[in-house]
Design an enzyme around this catalytic site. Structure first.
Site, PDB file in Angstrom:
ATOM      1  CE  LYS A   1      -3.579   2.277   2.827  1.00 23.45           C
ATOM      2  NZ  LYS A   1      -4.409   2.166   4.049  1.00 23.45           N
TER       3      LYS A   1
ATOM      4  CB  SER B   1      -7.255   4.487   3.406  1.00 25.72           C
ATOM      5  OG  SER B   1      -6.461   3.820   4.375  1.00 25.72           O
TER       6      SER B   1
ATOM      7  CB  SER C   1      -8.027   1.842   6.363  1.00 24.11           C
ATOM      8  OG  SER C   1      -8.583   3.125   6.464  1.00 24.11           O
TER       9      SER C   1
END
Length: 499
Positions: free
Chosen positions: A74, A149, A173
Site C-alpha cells: 500500500k 483507505s 481501512s
C-alpha cells in the site's frame, strides 16, 4: 505460462515453489501478466518496479514462509527503500532510504513485491478515489468504490493479481475495503505489528498494519511471522501465546457471540446489511455458538466527535510536515477536504485533545467490560452496499466551501458543536461500525459473508478481546470451511492468461 496462478493462496504458491513444481520467476511473471491485463480496468496499482522484482525472484532462497510469492505494498506508511511514496497525494513524493520495520518483516518471509497500491490522500477517507491517481474500480462492478483507505490493496487481492497485499487500518481501512471487495481483512490488536521507525503512535494508536488476503490462513501465517516487539515502540507486546495459523485450522470451542445492528454513529443501516447480519447469526448458531443480541453502552454523540478531534489534529501535524517537505506550494496541492481537516485540527486546543482522548478511554472501558461477558461482538462491517464513485467525495460546490473554510477561524467550534458533521457524514457514517476497533485497539476482522441483490460484497465484522487474535482466527477458519469464498471470482478478474 503458469495459468493456474490465481487459483492458489500465498501459502499454496510458496509450497509449489518449495516443491520446485514452479519457479519464483514463473510465478512473478504470472502476477505481472495479470496486473498488466487487469489494472487498466481496476486502476489499483499506482507504481511498479517489475525489473527490480525480477532480480529478486532470481535470488529466492526458498527458506521463508512466503518465499517467491508476489506481493504489493500500500502506498501509505509501508516504506520500501528506493521506491517513491506519494501517500495518495499530489503534494508528496518521498523516496525512503530504508524499509519500515513492518516492510522489513514482510521481506523476511520471502515475498517478492513489484509495486504499490492506491490509497486516498493520507488514508483519510473510506473510498479510494484520490485526485492524484483517480478512482479505483471495484472488481465486482466497475464504477463502484473499493472502500478505503486500503482500497487498492483489496482490489488487487480480489482480482487475483496477488494473493495478499499490505494494508493499514486507522478507522476501518483494512476491514472496510475487504468488505467492499469480498475478501478477508484482519486488523490485529494494538501494538502487535510494528509501525516504526517513521511513526511512533499514529493516530494515537488507532492505526495498525497488516495484510488483506483471500484465505484466512495467509493472514494468520503472516501475523505469526511479523508480530512482536519493536525497538522504540509505544507499546511493548510479546508475540502471541497461540499461533494464529494453528488456531485457524481448528474449530474453536462454542463461543458467546453478541450481535447488534445498531451503529455507533447515528445513521441508517441498509436492509442488505441487516439481511447479511441475520444470515450470519443463523450460520453461527448452526455451528453451535451461543449468539444473542446485545451491545455495549456508548455515547453515540460524543463518539464521532472524539474520533474526529484526534484525526484532525494528526492531519494538521502531517500537513505541517508537507509544508516542510515542499513549502506552501505543496500545501496548495492538497485536496480541499484534507486542508479543511488540517485547519480544524490546527484550531483545536491541547485541552480539546486531552478530553477527546478521555472519551476514547471511555469507549475502551465500555468495550472491555462488554467483552467480559461475550467472546466476540458481531455487526455488519458496512452500513450498506459499496457506494458508487462520486457518492462519498465532496462535490465541486462542497470543495469550494471546504477551501473557504480552511482559511476561516472557528474549526474547533464546528467540530464541538456538531456543525461539521454534515460535511464529514458521507465518510464518517459509513465507518459507524469500524471506528470502535481503532479507538479501543481491539482486534477485528471482516469476513465476506453476504452478497447484495446487485452482486456486490458486504462483509460482516467480528471484534474480539485484546490480544485474543487467535480466537478470531479460529472462528474465521471455521466459518471459511462452512461457507468457502476462496475461489469466488469477481467479473473484472476474468483473465486466464495468453492462449
Amino acid at each position: 505460462m503458469f495459468r493456474e496462478y490465481a487459483q492458489y493462496d500465498g501459502l499454496g504458491l510458496a509450497d509449489l515453489i518449495r516443491q520446485k513444481e514452479v519457479s519464483p520467476s514463473e510465478v512473478l511473471e504470472a502476477a505481472l501478466e495479470r496486473a498488466s491485463a487487469l489494472n487498466p480496468e481496476l486502476n489499483a496499482i499506482v507504481h511498479t518496479f517489475a525489473e527490480r522484482a525480477r532480480r529478486m525472484a532470481e535470488d529466492v532462497s526458498g527458506e521463508g514462509l512466503f518465499s517467491g510469492v508476489p506481493f504489493l505494498f500500500k502506498d501509505l506508511m509501508d516504506d520500501f527503500a528506493g521506491e517513491p511514496m506519494s501517500m495518495g497525494s499530489l503534494a508528496v513524493k518521498r523516496i525512503p532510504d530504508r524499509h519500515s520495520e513492518l516492510v522489513r518483516r514482510y521481506m523476511d518471509t520471502g515475498l517478492i513485491p513489484f509495486g504499490k497500491t492506491s490509497t486516498p490522500e493520507f488514508g483519510l477517507t473510506i473510498t479510494t478515489e484520490p485526485k492524484a491517481f483517480g478512482p479505483v474500480h471495484n472488481p465486482w462492478k466497475r464504477g463502484y468504490s473499493t472502500g478505503g483507505s486500503s482500497g487498492g490493496s483489496a482490489a488487487v487481492v480480489a482480482a487475483g493479481i496477488v494473493p495478499m497485499a499490505s494494508a493499514n487500518d486507522g478507522g476501518g481501512s483494512i476491514r472496510f475495503p475487504a468488505a467492499c471487495c469480498g475478501v478477508f481483512g484482519f486488523k490485529p490488536s494494538r501494538g502487535l505489528t510494528p509501525v516504526g521507525p517513521e511513526f511512533g503512535e499514529p493516530w494515537e494508536g488507532a492505526v495498525t498494519g497488516h495484510v488483506i488476503t483471500r484465505s484466512v490462513r495467509d493472514s494468520a501465517a503472516m501475523l505469526d511471522a511479523v508480530s512482536g516487539p519493536e525497538v522504540g515502540a509505544a507499546y511493548r507486546v510479546a508475540r502471541l501465546e497461540r499461533s494464529c495459523l494453528k488456531a485457524c485450522a481448528e474449530d474453536p470451542r462454542p463461543l458467546r457471540i453478541a450481535f447488534s445492528s445498531r451503529p455507533m454513529i447515528s445513521t441508517a443501516v441498509h436492509p442488505e446489511a441487516l439481511k447479511g447480519l441475520e444470515s450470519t447469526v443463523r450460520l453461527l448458531q448452526n455451528m453451535g455458538h451461543k449468539v444473542e443480541e446485545a451491545a455495549p453502552s456508548i455515547d453515540r454523540n460524543r463518539f464521532w466527535k472524539d474520533f474526529m478531534v484526534v484525526v484532525c489534529a494528526h492531519t494538521a501535524a502531517l500537513c505541517h510536515k508537507v509544508r516542510q517537505w515542499g513549502g506552501p506550494e505543496a500545501v496548495r496541492r492538497l485536496e480541499p477536504a484534507t486542508r479543511n481537516m488540517a485547519a480544524m485540527g490546527k484550531s483545536l486546543s491541547s485541552l480539546d485533545f486531552v478530553l477527546a482522548k478521555e472519551g476514547w478511554h471511555g469507549v475502551q472501558l465500555a468495550m472491555g467490560r462488554f467483552l467480559e461477558t461475550w467472546d466476540v461482538f458481531l455487526t455488519p462491517t458496512l452500513i450498506g452496499p459499496p457506494a458508487a464513485h462520486g457518492e462519498i467525495p465532496p462535490s465541486p460546490m462542497e470543495e469550494k466551501l471546504l477551501v473557504a473554510g480552511s482559511w476561516l477561524p472557528g474549526g474547533a467550534f464546528l467540530l464541538k458543536s456538531g456543525l461539521a458533521k454534515p460535511f464529514a457524514a458521507p465518510t464518517l457514517n459509513r465507518m459507524a461500525f469500524t471506528i470502535c476497533g481503532n479507538m479501543t485497539g481491539l482486534p477485528g476482522m471482516s469476513l465476506p459473508l453476504h452478497e447484495t441483490a446487485e452482486g456486490l460484497p458486504l462483509g460482516m465484522l467480528f471484534t474480539g478481546r485484546m490480544g485474543e487474535d487467535a480466537t478470531l482466527f479460529a472462528l474465521a477458519g471455521q466459518v471459511e470451511r462452512a461457507r468457502p469464498w476462496l475461489h469466488n471470482r469477481p467479473p473484472l478478474a476474468a483473465f486466464s492468461g495468453k492462449p
